[in-house]
Design an enzyme around this catalytic site. Structure first.
Site, short mmCIF file in Angstrom:
data_model
loop_
_atom_site.label_atom_id
_atom_site.label_comp_id
_atom_site.label_asym_id
_atom_site.label_seq_id
_atom_site.Cartn_x
_atom_site.Cartn_y
_atom_site.Cartn_z
N GLU A 1 12.24 3.23 6.55
CA GLU A 1 11.29 2.23 6.06
C GLU A 1 11.55 1.82 4.62
OE1 GLU A 1 6.40 1.85 6.05
OE2 GLU A 1 7.33 3.79 5.69
N ASP B 1 0.83 -1.19 0.00
CA ASP B 1 0.00 0.00 0.00
C ASP B 1 0.87 1.25 0.00
OD1 ASP B 1 0.58 -1.30 2.52
OD2 ASP B 1 -0.69 0.12 3.55
#
Length: 654
Positions: free
Chosen positions: A582, A378
């Site tokens: 991330e 996502d």
């Protein structure tokens, strides 16, 4: 050489001297002299040494800040601490500090740390599944004994979750209970106290157990934090037993969503490390039984199963827009409706979610959006607006892996006889059903045939997702086309084609991009940059590509991609005050941590010293450095790029 310094004074002087942009970090963006005289405040002769360069200066800042956190007035600083190679320092921090800082458990001692949700900022609340009455009693007692915490303890209803129920509790979000057992130390055998099993969180704003994040984190924790990895497996089994699947994460708004299923893969890795322990086989069996239950009741049941192709899709349960996302994330989606109804973005967002306005096209969009989030990707143009209809390469490779793993465990470790107890039976089964390995071998063979028929493209030499509604292959190119190599579903010819034709489409200076530039397309107001698209790369894609290439003996290619990723991480860590984040912009090395997509980048929001990194990115560094040789690790420590390393005769061969 070592000297004793006064912590507060040294830190204040250092920041004034070197932190010229006043962001609490010392990075290549600062314009200070990059030369700080560190004095020994305990010595009247003004002895000390000069600290030079961004990396050593940022290390000094980190050491002083960590001393402040320990309430130290003075601290001994060794020159060797500041000169420690970035590769060695990063591994050491992850193993000795960051994993501990990311570890959580849900019980009386851990709930105040585990319950807060930075995405929601609501009062602490915990939901208990109906099959765990002992936990309801336990947390009710915790709430009674500690009223200042304001813990709200709620039951979940009996039966299957519905979209209406999940949406109905979005205004009072809470954490979902995980597994608990008898405390391990200093508790009498007849005590009614319970203790939560540990788990890992990704970091940043993600303060809960994310399924596939945790499995990848575990890969980097097996050597140093095996007890946490065992806890992760126990908690994932608990989720399947009580919530029907391994959840996107253990928050109430994720009750209708799973995530890519890696349980059998992780359970086997734990078993290999613990097979000498008396309960090791029983733990493996429990994981296999749980995965079997999820396989049948979630992944291969309607509506996730496409009966015509035999492949599965991401199709979670839900209603409305995802509550964990701010309305601004969907600006491009809601803007036409805001104009239509004369509302601002938040107003039309709220009106849609409370049912004031009805828009079938929005319903369809968010059906696909929930599927995107269940996929873990996502968001990406590969899957946006179509995901619920896609039999994706990634999901079907994971199901192939599950089929292969269950076949292996039953045949090799269980005497070719799996007895299914009542707690793990699926709908229509009787307790103590017996199953042999051949059933799972046949399922694996059928999936291999379906993958070859629907997902493989012989002309392009790559794997592509398959749209089960239009009955057409997608044209989106993604790093997931390495997953058939990872799970062993590719034959040698297919693997050779993926290497020859797939790698050049995605390889960048910092590793693999998630998708190709063509898949992303031109960025515009109607096609905003997505975080799982080019030019961004993510740890799980790198890891599975390394393992897949290594499995088919493409050791040079695997080593090259691995070294590029580790070099980019090392350089970012060195230049940007210890940053590990991330995801990265893998197309450049100077500012690869700067991600301008969706919510930005997790792992960057700190001052003075990083204390977590980011879960699976940490793991990629630990795992990656374990795969390369000493010469490659030495080259990383020296800051050599892949080209500099190989031109000097080095070889990043796995």
């Amino acid at each position: 050489m070592s000297i004793s310094v006064e912590v507060d004074r040294a830190m204040q002087d250092l920041l004034q001297h070197e932190d010229t942009d006043h962001d609490g970090l010392i990075t290549v963006d600062d314009n200070g002299p990059k030369d700080f005289p560190l004095a020994d405040y305990s010595d009247q002769r003004d002895t000390g040494f000069a600290v030079r360069g961004v990396y050593q200066l940022s290390n000094l800042l980190q050491e002083l800040f960590l001393a402040q956190k320990r309430n130290l007035k003075t601290v001994t600083i060794k020159r060797s601490q500041l000169e420690e190679s970035p590769a060695h320092r990063l591994v050491r921090l992850i193993k000795t500090s960051w994993w501990d800082n990311l570890t959580r458990r849900i019980d009386a001692e851990g709930i105040e740390r585990a319950a807060p949700d930075p995405k929601m900022k609501d009062a602490p609340r915990i939901y208990i599944p109906p099959g765990a009455p002992e936990q309801f009693a336990y947390y009710s007692q915790v709430a009674k004994e500690r009223p200042g915490m304001g813990l709200d303890v709620q039951w979940l209803p009996q039966g299957k979750m519905t979209a209406d129920f999940i949406q109905g509790i979005n205004h009072k979000p809470g954490i979902l209970a995980l597994d608990m057992g008898a405390p391990q130390l200093k508790i009498p055998a007849d005590s009614k106290q319970l203790q939560g099993f540990p788990f890992i969180v990704p970091g940043g704003c993600f303060n809960e157990l994310y399924n596939w994040d945790a499995c990848f984190c575990a890969l980097g924790m097996l050597d140093t934090h095996l007890h946490v990895v065992k806890g992760i497996v126990k908690n994932l089994i608990f989720e399947i037993k009580h919530y029907g699947k391994m959840l996107n994460a253990n928050r109430s708004y994720y009750l209708g969503r799973a995530q890519p299923p890696f349980l059998t893969w992780l359970a086997l890795k734990v078993f290999e490390r613990t097979k000498h322990e008396p309960d090791a086989l029983e733990n493996l069996k429990s994981a296999i039984l749980a995965a079997r239950k999820e396989y049948h009741e979630w992944w291969t049941s309607i509506p996730r199963l496409d009966e015509r192709s035999g492949l599965s899709r991401y199709r979670p349960i839900g209603k409305g827009s995802p509550p964990e996302c701010r309305p601004i994330v969907f600006t491009h989606v809601f803007t036409p409706y805001a104009k239509k109804y004369g509302m601002n973005l938040k107003e039309v967002h709220d009106a849609y979610n409370d049912g004031t306005i009805t828009e079938p096209d929005l319903d369809i969009f968010f059906d696909h959006d929930r599927a995107v989030r269940e996929s873990g990707h996502d968001t990406s143009n590969r899957v946006e607006g179509v995901c619920a209809d896609l039999a994706t390469v990634d999901l079907n490779c994971l199901l192939y892996q599950i089929e292969d793993d269950i076949c292996l465990v039953i045949e090799k470790y269980l005497g070719d006889r799996l007895v299914v107890p009542s707690e793990f039976i699926v709908t229509g089964e009787k307790a103590d059903t017996i199953e042999s390995s051949c059933v799972w071998c046949e399922r694996r063979s059928k999936r291999k045939a379906a993958i070859d028929r629907y997902l493989w493209n012989d002309e392009k030499g790559m794997y592509f997702d398959y749209n089960t509604v239009t009955r057409q292959q997608s044209t989106a190119e993604s790093a997931t086309y390495f997953w058939p190599l990872w799970c062993g579903a590719a034959d040698s010819r297919q693997a050779a084609q993926v290497v020859k034709r797939g790698i050049p489409r995605l390889e960048c200076i910092g590793g693999l991009s998630s998708t190709s530039p063509e898949t992303r397309g031109p960025v515009s107001a109607s096609n905003p940059q997505k975080q799982w698209d080019y030019p961004y790369g993510w740890a799980p894609h790198q890891i599975l590509a390394w393992d897949g290439l290594k499995r088919y003996e493409y050791h040079d290619e695997a080593g090259r991609l691995l070294y590029r990723w580790l070099h980019m991480m090392t350089r970012t860590f060195q230049d940007w005050n210890g940053t590990v984040c991330e995801k990265y912009d893998v197309t450049q090395l100077e500012r690869s941590h700067e991600v301008e997509a969706e919510y930005g980048n997790q792992g960057r929001d700190f001052k003075y010293a990083p204390q977590e990194g980011f879960g699976w990115t940490n793991a990629s560094y630990i795992y990656g450095t374990s795969l390369i040789g000493e010469d490659a690790r030495a080259a990383l420590a020296k800051g050599l790029s892949y080209e500099e390393f190989t031109e000097g005769g080095g070889k990043a061969h796995l």
